[in-house]
Design a protein around this motif. Structure first.
Motif, PDB file in Angstrom:
ATOM      1  N   ARG A 185       0.738  -1.365   0.233  1.00 12.28           N
ATOM      2  CA  ARG A 185      -0.126   0.013  -0.256  1.00 12.28           C
ATOM      3  C   ARG A 185       0.668   1.303   0.095  1.00 12.28           C
ATOM      4  NH1 ARG A 185       0.852  -2.287   4.906  1.00 12.28           N
ATOM      5  NH2 ARG A 185       1.367  -1.200   6.257  1.00 12.28           N
ATOM      6  N   ARG A 207      -4.968   0.946  -9.221  1.00 10.60           N
ATOM      7  CA  ARG A 207      -4.497  -0.053 -10.015  1.00 10.60           C
ATOM      8  C   ARG A 207      -3.907  -0.269 -11.121  1.00 10.60           C
ATOM      9  NH1 ARG A 207      -7.733   1.088 -14.151  1.00 10.60           N
ATOM     10  NH2 ARG A 207      -9.165   3.515 -13.472  1.00 10.60           N
ATOM     11  N   ASN A 231      -2.205   4.034 -11.652  1.00 11.26           N
ATOM     12  CA  ASN A 231      -3.098   4.472 -11.029  1.00 11.26           C
ATOM     13  C   ASN A 231      -3.141   5.060 -10.125  1.00 11.26           C
ATOM     14  OD1 ASN A 231      -3.924   4.915 -14.337  1.00 11.26           O
ATOM     15  ND2 ASN A 231      -5.129   2.971 -13.520  1.00 11.26           N
ATOM     16  N   ALA A 232      -3.722   6.681  -9.501  1.00  2.18           N
ATOM     17  CA  ALA A 232      -3.792   6.667  -8.255  1.00  2.18           C
ATOM     18  C   ALA A 232      -4.416   5.960  -7.314  1.00  2.18           C
ATOM     19  CB  ALA A 232      -4.626   8.361  -8.496  1.00  2.18           C
ATOM     20  N   ASP A 233      -5.600   5.330  -8.297  1.00  2.00           N
ATOM     21  CA  ASP A 233      -6.613   4.078  -7.141  1.00  2.00           C
ATOM     22  C   ASP A 233      -5.820   3.138  -7.241  1.00  2.00           C
ATOM     23  OD1 ASP A 233      -6.792   3.146  -9.208  1.00  2.00           O
ATOM     24  OD2 ASP A 233      -8.647   2.904  -9.667  1.00  2.00           O
ATOM     25  N   GLN A 252      -2.203  -2.551  -6.110  1.00  2.00           N
ATOM     26  CA  GLN A 252      -3.154  -3.486  -7.138  1.00  2.00           C
ATOM     27  C   GLN A 252      -1.613  -4.619  -8.281  1.00  2.00           C
ATOM     28  OE1 GLN A 252      -6.914  -4.076  -8.730  1.00  2.00           O
ATOM     29  NE2 GLN A 252      -7.402  -1.288  -7.416  1.00  2.00           N
ATOM     30  N   THR A 288      -4.011   3.400   0.122  1.00  2.00           N
ATOM     31  CA  THR A 288      -4.208   2.901  -1.500  1.00  2.00           C
ATOM     32  C   THR A 288      -4.117   1.296  -0.639  1.00  2.00           C
ATOM     33  OG1 THR A 288      -4.923   5.021  -1.605  1.00  2.00           O
ATOM     34  CG2 THR A 288      -4.625   2.883  -3.665  1.00  2.00           C
TER      35      THR A 288
END
Length: 399
Positions: free
Chosen positions: A78, A161, A157-159, A109, A106
């Motif tokens: 994370r 992914r 990505n910011a999330d 992934q 976050t």
């Protein structure tokens, strides 16, 4: 980076030219503003805060991102978003954490989606690219009995992914023997791979560096010899490597108290400050070392000005052992062992693994550092704030 005790090997010493002193041309110096320390086992949104191995500041949000090098053991791999109030940083041995506020966490992934499984990843470096709204992160790699894993540089990505992988030359991948002393072994040493990341000042190039040399380049550093590491540059548009430079890591600055005792040193992070110019962190651990007048955490941390503009581009060279090349030029900027708190006590130095430019503070540009506590009760999550002194101030200090 996780500090793991390894067996000592006797290897021929490699001699490197000593770095120049800062007085000879860096043009600026770094002054201590203060620190903050996050208590161990601090919890945030269901996770244990720890292992902070990078730090990157976004001026547009006035927030920082920091990756945890948790190998999905305590919680899934994370990164955190946090804010730091420099006005609350203190030149004190017990500063508290009033200036540190965690805002979000976050999960990183996998390429196919979902969190990384336990011990399947070792996240270390992280940089945010605001112009593309992407986050780059590095994985150190592994050379262990349980298996080998290549070091990696990835984009997400910011999330959290997965977006893509950068193309790392094959000769960085560990092969041969876990103990690396056998003929034919190549690639990164265990725990000495891609600890760092930095973006070029024009935003077109992403850099990482090995903590020490590749197996085929030089032995790992210890108290008696340095190691010839590599800085690797990627073109962000294509994701392909475009340049490499040799970087000479110093020997461990403190000899261990016991003959043959464990020591380690490496490039833990760096920050681009100009065209192929950087501030590099060389972080060393020598447990049991006693230095009068200093808080003996076992860590020694030095910051260098590093200039690769005249260094040989060694891109594509599988081995640089015994090659006539020009390495990156280094100038010592700061030995953190010299920093003092307001009461004159020495600053206790943690396992510094992240560096970033921060906001302007009291009219001067700042640099922020973070220490990885390795999820150990004997270490600490530490933020240290420095200000960049002007060239005139540097001249005054050296007179």
């Amino acid at each position: 980076m996780k500090i793991i005790l390894l067996a000592a090997f006797v290897v021929l010493e490699i001699g490197f030219a000593p770095p120049l002193r800062a007085a000879e041309s860096a043009g600026f110096a770094l002054n201590y503003i203060g620190q903050q320390i996050v208590p161990n086992k601090t919890r945030f949104k269901g996770t244990t805060v720890g292992g902070l191995s990078s730090l990157d500041y976004s001026a547009s949000t006035d927030r920082y991102l920091s990756i945890s090098d948790d190998r999905s053991r305590t919680n899934p791999a994370r990164f955190y978003e946090l804010s730091l109030d420099l006005a609350k940083f203190q030149c004190s041995a017990k500063p508290g954490m009033a200036g540190v506020t965690f805002q979000a966490v976050t999960t990183i992934q996998q390429a196919g989606g979902g969190a990384f499984e336990k011990n399947s990843v070792d996240p270390e470096g992280l940089r945010f690219d605001g112009s593309r709204n992407k986050i780059y992160w590095s994985e150190e790699g592994r050379r262990e009995i349980s298996g080998f894993r290549s070091p990696a540089v990835r984009e997400m990505n910011a999330d959290g992914r997965h977006s893509r992988d950068f193309v790392v030359p094959i000769y960085y991948s560990p092969s041969g023997s876990r103990l690396w002393t056998f003929t034919g072994s190549k690639g990164v040493y265990d725990n000495l791979g891609f600890e760092s990341l930095t973006l070029s000042t024009d935003g077109t190039t992403l850099y990482t560096a090995t903590e020490n040399g590749l197996v085929q380049d030089s032995p790992p550093a210890n108290a008696y010899r340095g190691s010839r590491a590599r800085i690797l540059a990627f073109d962000i548009a294509t994701g392909k490597s475009v340049a490499e430079y040799a970087y000479d890591v110093e020997p461990v600055t403190s000899v261990p108290s016991l003959l043959g005792g464990f020591t380690i040193i490496g490039v833990s992070d760096f920050l681009a400050i100009g065209d192929r110019q950087f501030i590099t962190i060389e972080r060393a651990l020598s447990p049991g070392t006693i230095t009068p007048g200093r808080i003996n955490t076992g860590y020694t941390v030095r910051l260098y000005y590093a200039d690769a503009r005249d260094a040989t581009n060694i891109s594509g060279m599988e081995s640089i052992a015994d090659k006539n090349i020009s390495p990156v030029r280094k100038i010592l900027l700061l030995d953190m062992s010299d920093l003092k708190n307001a009461d004159g006590s020495a600053l206790a130095i943690g396992n510094i693994e992240g560096i970033t430019f921060g906001p302007e503070f009291r009219g001067k540009r700042t640099i922020l550092l973070v220490a990885d506590n390795n999820f150990s009760r004997m270490q600490f999550t530490q933020f240290v704030a420095l200000e960049i002194a002007s060239e005139s101030e540097l001249v005054e200090r050296l007179q």
